[in-house]
Design a protein around this motif. Structure first.
Motif, PDB file in Angstrom:
ATOM      1  N   ALA A   1       0.924  -1.199  -0.236  1.00 36.51           N
ATOM      2  CA  ALA A   1       0.271   0.017  -0.074  1.00 36.51           C
ATOM      3  C   ALA A   1       0.843   1.278   0.166  1.00 36.51           C
ATOM      4  CB  ALA A   1      -0.514   0.307   0.671  1.00 36.51           C
ATOM      5  N   LEU A   2      -0.102   2.145  -0.469  1.00 39.88           N
ATOM      6  CA  LEU A   2       1.216   3.495  -0.700  1.00 39.88           C
ATOM      7  C   LEU A   2       0.824   4.470   0.782  1.00 39.88           C
ATOM      8  CD1 LEU A   2       0.031   4.810  -4.292  1.00 39.88           C
ATOM      9  CD2 LEU A   2       1.547   3.792  -4.169  1.00 39.88           C
TER      10      LEU A   2
ATOM     11  N   ALA B   1       4.917  -1.755  -4.175  1.00 44.41           N
ATOM     12  CA  ALA B   1       3.992  -0.832  -4.607  1.00 44.41           C
ATOM     13  C   ALA B   1       3.814  -1.193  -6.174  1.00 44.41           C
ATOM     14  CB  ALA B   1       3.893   0.628  -3.781  1.00 44.41           C
ATOM     15  N   GLU B   2       2.746  -1.448  -6.504  1.00 45.32           N
ATOM     16  CA  GLU B   2       2.742  -1.380  -8.021  1.00 45.32           C
ATOM     17  C   GLU B   2       3.403   0.536  -8.664  1.00 45.32           C
ATOM     18  OE1 GLU B   2      -1.625  -2.174 -11.421  1.00 45.32           O
ATOM     19  OE2 GLU B   2      -1.260  -2.207  -9.351  1.00 45.32           O
ATOM     20  N   LYS B   3       3.582   0.387  -9.495  1.00 46.41           N
ATOM     21  CA  LYS B   3       3.634   1.190 -10.298  1.00 46.41           C
ATOM     22  C   LYS B   3       2.798   2.076 -10.747  1.00 46.41           C
ATOM     23  CE  LYS B   3       9.019   0.822  -9.861  1.00 46.41           C
ATOM     24  NZ  LYS B   3      10.084   0.451 -10.201  1.00 46.41           N
ATOM     25  N   GLY B   4       2.846   3.582 -11.560  1.00 48.28           N
ATOM     26  CA  GLY B   4       2.344   3.502 -12.817  1.00 48.28           C
ATOM     27  C   GLY B   4       0.418   4.568 -12.368  1.00 48.28           C
TER      28      GLY B   4
ATOM     29  N   ASN C   1       5.997   6.435 -10.118  1.00 51.72           N
ATOM     30  CA  ASN C   1       6.954   5.401 -10.703  1.00 51.72           C
ATOM     31  C   ASN C   1       7.877   5.167  -8.828  1.00 51.72           C
ATOM     32  OD1 ASN C   1       6.657   5.938 -12.826  1.00 51.72           O
ATOM     33  ND2 ASN C   1       6.860   7.739 -12.408  1.00 51.72           N
ATOM     34  N   ASN C   2       8.082   4.968  -7.987  1.00 52.09           N
ATOM     35  CA  ASN C   2       8.967   4.839  -6.631  1.00 52.09           C
ATOM     36  C   ASN C   2      10.174   5.578  -6.999  1.00 52.09           C
ATOM     37  OD1 ASN C   2       9.295   2.770  -4.596  1.00 52.09           O
ATOM     38  ND2 ASN C   2      10.974   1.433  -6.059  1.00 52.09           N
ATOM     39  N   ASP C   3       9.542   7.098  -6.358  1.00 49.48           N
ATOM     40  CA  ASP C   3      10.530   7.860  -6.318  1.00 49.48           C
ATOM     41  C   ASP C   3       9.994   8.699  -5.596  1.00 49.48           C
ATOM     42  OD1 ASP C   3       8.251   8.920  -7.512  1.00 49.48           O
ATOM     43  OD2 ASP C   3      10.029   9.006 -10.155  1.00 49.48           O
TER      44      ASP C   3
END
Length: 300
Positions: A173-174, A216-219, A260-262
């Motif tokens: 989860a984010l 976490a899922e990117k996008g 984008n995990n940044d």
């Protein structure tokens, strides 16, 4: 006194009487022995009938024992038993007759012998049927036990998978890394100016970043905002609805972000349909059906 001479005719009469007497004695003896033999034969026939009747009853009892087992005999065994009972009924009828010939007795003996062989073979088939039923029952019980164990294992695995999925979902989860809310208004030339007073506020700008997460899922992710005024009232349109934390909710505004995990910073601008008032405004953010985090601003 001199003896009288017997004439030839008298002698013949005497001989004839002797012969008649001997014949009568022989006839009486023949009739006596004949009656005695018939009486003995009648007694023998009655005894034989009783013996046959007893044998028939024994055979019938054996068939009744099979019925008492309440087995599913199947069409073949049912048919064989029906024929045997029909023969038994015929024998009973024959044995109930007042008189029965030796030939009929011999025939009855033959039929009873055949019935005895039938009952023996029939009972052997019943025993085999019982063994088969017991084997099937044990196999069924074993299968049911195996299925029960497998079902229990499957249920445990399902629970474990469910728990694991929940953990993975939680881990993926984010989460909000930091967030701040800025109040601003737009000048006539289009320039945005940050303000602190409620009277000068036109919009709230929520700026936030998300914790980097490899799971976490990117996008694209849909981000929902719920804005509460200082009195605790939700500022949202009735038609704006979404699901989060297992329940349906109303939202004030929503946008898509590209995760984008940044360390990207995201901005959401929200315009209040009502005039802003003094006090603390609270914004709660949601993503993917979970609470992302919240931020507050105190307008003077």
């Amino acid at each position: 006194m001199e003896p009288q001479n017997v004439s030839k005719g008298d002698r013949n009469k005497i001989y004839f009487l002797v012969i008649v007497i001997v014949a009568l004695i022989g006839t009486n003896a023949f009739l006596f022995f004949k009656d005695r033999q018939q009486s003995q034969r009648f007694v023998t026939v009655s005894t034989e009938k009783d013996k046959l009747r007893l044998e028939v009853e024994k055979i019938e009892v054996e068939l009744d024992k099979v019925n008492a087992l309440n087995l599913d005999l199947g069409e073949k065994l049912e048919s064989e038993q029906k024929l045997a009972r029909e023969k038994i009924a015929e024998l009973k009828t024959a044995l109930e007759k007042g008189q029965i010939t030796q030939g009929e007795l011999d025939k009855a003996y033959t039929q009873i012998s055949e019935l005895k062989v039938f009952v023996k073979n029939y009972n052997d088939q019943i025993l085999q049927l019982q063994r088969d039923n017991l084997f099937l029952k044990n196999s069924r019980d074993s299968l049911e036990s195996t299925l029960k164990n497998l079902s229990g294992r499957a249920s445990n695995l399902e629970n474990e998978n469910s728990n694991l999925n929940a953990k993975v979902k939680t881990a993926a989860a984010l989460k909000l890394q930091n967030a701040e809310i800025v109040a601003f208004r737009t000048k006539s030339n289009g320039k945005k100016i940050e303000v602190t007073k409620s009277s000068g506020t036109e919009k709230l700008s929520v700026r936030f970043s998300i914790v980097p997460n490899e799971l976490a899922e990117k996008g694209h992710h849909n981000i929902y905002l719920r804005v509460f005024d200082p009195a605790g009232n939700l500022l949202a349109d009735e038609s704006n609805r979404f699901e989060a934390d297992g329940q349906e909710m109303q939202f004030s505004h929503s946008i898509f972000i590209n995760y984008n995990n940044d360390d990207s910073t995201y901005v959401i601008d929200w315009a209040n349909p009502n005039p802003f008032i003094k006090g603390i405004y609270t914004v709660i953010l949601y993503a993917d059906g979970n609470t992302l985090g919240k931020a507050q601003i105190d307008l003077k």
